[in-house]
Design an enzyme around this catalytic site. Structure first.
Site, PDB file in Angstrom:
ATOM      1  N   HIS A  64     -37.097 -37.275 -35.887  1.00  0.00           N
ATOM      2  CA  HIS A  64     -37.678 -36.660 -34.715  1.00  0.00           C
ATOM      3  C   HIS A  64     -37.927 -37.716 -33.642  1.00  0.00           C
ATOM      4  O   HIS A  64     -37.796 -38.921 -33.880  1.00  0.00           O
ATOM      5  CB  HIS A  64     -38.970 -35.942 -35.087  1.00  0.00           C
ATOM      6  N   GLU A  66     -40.577 -38.949 -32.162  1.00  0.00           N
ATOM      7  CA  GLU A  66     -41.597 -39.963 -32.411  1.00  0.00           C
ATOM      8  C   GLU A  66     -41.074 -41.039 -33.368  1.00  0.00           C
ATOM      9  O   GLU A  66     -41.278 -42.240 -33.133  1.00  0.00           O
ATOM     10  CB  GLU A  66     -42.854 -39.314 -33.005  1.00  0.00           C
ATOM     11  N   CYS A  92     -45.046 -32.929 -35.389  1.00  0.00           N
ATOM     12  CA  CYS A  92     -45.030 -32.017 -36.536  1.00  0.00           C
ATOM     13  C   CYS A  92     -45.976 -32.534 -37.620  1.00  0.00           C
ATOM     14  O   CYS A  92     -46.244 -33.727 -37.721  1.00  0.00           O
ATOM     15  CB  CYS A  92     -43.614 -31.862 -37.080  1.00  0.00           C
ATOM     16  N   CYS A 101     -44.302 -36.351 -38.341  1.00  0.00           N
ATOM     17  CA  CYS A 101     -44.451 -37.319 -37.256  1.00  0.00           C
ATOM     18  C   CYS A 101     -45.912 -37.677 -37.025  1.00  0.00           C
ATOM     19  O   CYS A 101     -46.219 -38.774 -36.543  1.00  0.00           O
ATOM     20  CB  CYS A 101     -43.841 -36.759 -35.974  1.00  0.00           C
ATOM     21  N   ALA A 179     -21.143 -16.466 -10.481  1.00  0.00           N
ATOM     22  CA  ALA A 179     -20.641 -17.068  -9.247  1.00  0.00           C
ATOM     23  C   ALA A 179     -20.139 -15.962  -8.321  1.00  0.00           C
ATOM     24  O   ALA A 179     -19.428 -15.048  -8.764  1.00  0.00           O
ATOM     25  CB  ALA A 179     -19.519 -18.057  -9.549  1.00  0.00           C
ATOM     26  N   ARG A 208     -23.271 -24.873 -20.075  1.00  0.00           N
ATOM     27  CA  ARG A 208     -22.502 -24.565 -21.299  1.00  0.00           C
ATOM     28  C   ARG A 208     -22.845 -25.539 -22.415  1.00  0.00           C
ATOM     29  O   ARG A 208     -23.047 -25.151 -23.562  1.00  0.00           O
ATOM     30  CB  ARG A 208     -20.998 -24.642 -21.016  1.00  0.00           C
ATOM     31  N   THR A 220     -13.712  -9.287 -19.974  1.00  0.00           N
ATOM     32  CA  THR A 220     -13.445 -10.652 -19.517  1.00  0.00           C
ATOM     33  C   THR A 220     -12.380 -11.309 -20.381  1.00  0.00           C
ATOM     34  O   THR A 220     -11.484 -11.990 -19.880  1.00  0.00           O
ATOM     35  CB  THR A 220     -14.748 -11.475 -19.549  1.00  0.00           C
ATOM     36  N   ASP A 224      -8.932 -12.338 -18.563  1.00  0.00           N
ATOM     37  CA  ASP A 224      -8.833 -13.761 -18.201  1.00  0.00           C
ATOM     38  C   ASP A 224      -8.472 -14.691 -19.353  1.00  0.00           C
ATOM     39  O   ASP A 224      -8.116 -15.839 -19.108  1.00  0.00           O
ATOM     40  CB  ASP A 224     -10.168 -14.238 -17.609  1.00  0.00           C
ATOM     41  N   ARG A 231     -15.873 -28.953 -20.045  1.00  0.00           N
ATOM     42  CA  ARG A 231     -14.816 -29.815 -19.528  1.00  0.00           C
ATOM     43  C   ARG A 231     -15.274 -30.786 -18.438  1.00  0.00           C
ATOM     44  O   ARG A 231     -14.758 -31.893 -18.365  1.00  0.00           O
ATOM     45  CB  ARG A 231     -13.666 -28.962 -18.977  1.00  0.00           C
TER      46      ARG A 231
END
Length: 344
Positions: A64, A66, A92, A101, A179, A208, A220, A224, A231
């Site tokens: 973790h 810490e 934690c 931690c 978009a 992404r 879609t 497409d 990328r």
């Protein structure tokens, strides 16, 4: 517990702020790599407020934040100087794949621990209380108790939001990315895959990379044959397959496209019921999911109230205009802030 003059009385709050900003900024870069665990950062300061090191939790099963920070300080010979730990999430207090931690901090030279957000997971919470226990108590400060630090507390909540959504609401945080061109259309010009600027593409691909799953519609896919790969920025190395859910009520998902996407590193799942997708993703350990789809599925997402934040990229004659709507502290806001910092 001793209550004499403490380090936070002598260290400038600007140093605390700088340390938290560094911890948050580095933790944001781990979005998409840590699920089912949260993205967490930890900065260690010396008695003068100088940042010694910043640790982050790289992925599930690894140390973790810490523990990473303490190990890094030890490797550089700076551990003995560590006096303040700034942690974006309550340490934690249980033994899972890694030790607690809270115990690592109790056994360190750190005297003061600042905590950005309480742990919403009942299995791991209690670290703050453990740090305060005598003998060997540490001074613990919660950002929520410091009104002058409210902006940092909000950032820590935004960093935690995907994990907290899965743990508390039993569904991932769901972001929509859309978009639109100058005429409000989502359709690129003939022969083009997109119409947004390079900077907007970088932001979209950072989103992404940050998400553990993508939700799209069969329309879609058929129109497409999208790739959904990361990328324009480097993806996380050796990450587990990203889930790709295709909403398909009539079994039209092409087998060859599914095979291509599997080869590209996706775990493709067909679902006939959009409303069942959030719970299914949560069961698979998804903290953050992203919707990339056409108008029909976006209308269904809107009707169902399924989104948590909504990123709209508007193409204009000049620079693209970015709009972000959110129903709570948005991790996408942090992602966008980091992207702007990297560009400047």
């Amino acid at each position: 517990m001793p209550d004499q003059t403490t380090l936070s009385d002598t260290i400038a709050l600007s140093a605390i702020r700088d340390g938290f900003r560094a911890a948050i900024s580095q933790a944001v870069e781990t979005f998409g790599a840590t699920a089912p665990n949260p993205s967490v950062g930890c900065a260690l300061l010396n008695a003068e407020g100088r940042i010694l090191t910043v640790g982050v939790h790289p992925r599930a099963g690894q140390p973790h934040a810490e523990a990473m920070a303490l190990a890094q300080a030890r490797e550089t010979g700076a551990l003995d100087q560590a006096r303040v730990a700034l942690v974006t999430l309550e340490p934690c207090n249980h033994t899972g794949r890694t030790p607690p931690c809270s115990e690592a901090l109790r056994n360190s030279p750190v005297q003061e621990v600042w905590i950005g957000a309480a742990d919403p997971n009942p299995q791991a919470s209690g670290g703050a209380a453990r740090l305060r226990e005598e003998p060997g108590a540490k001074r613990v400060i919660m950002l929520a108790d410091r009104p002058e630090m409210a902006d940092l507390a909000q950032d820590c909540q935004a960093l935690l939001a995907p994990f907290a959504s899965r743990v508390v609401r039993h569904r991932p945080w769901i972001s929509v990315k859309q978009a639109l061109d100058e005429h409000g259309s989502m359709v690129p010009p003939p022969g083009q895959k997109t119409f947004t600027s390079p900077d907007s593409l970088v932001l979209a691909h950072r989103l992404r990379r940050a998400t553990d799953a993508i939700i799209t519609g069969i329309g879609t896919v058929l129109a497409d044959r999208p790739r959904f790969t990361v990328r324009h920025v480097p993806d996380h190395e050796d990450r587990k397959p990203r889930l790709l859910v295709v909403c398909d009520r009539h079994g039209r998902l092409p087998a060859d496209w599914t095979a291509e996407m599997t080869q590209a590193g996706f775990d493709v799942i067909s679902s006939p019921d959009l409303l069942s997708v959030p719970a299914m993703l949560a069961e698979r350990g998804v903290n953050w999911a992203m919707v990339e789809a056409g108008p029909a599925l976006l209308a269904s997402v809107t009707e169902a109230g399924m989104w948590d934040d909504w990123l709209t990229i508007h193409k204009t004659a000049g620079a693209d205009r970015i709009d972000l709507k959110s129903r709570d502290e948005s991790p996408l806001r942090l992602l966008r802030k980091n992207a702007c910092s990297l560009e400047s």
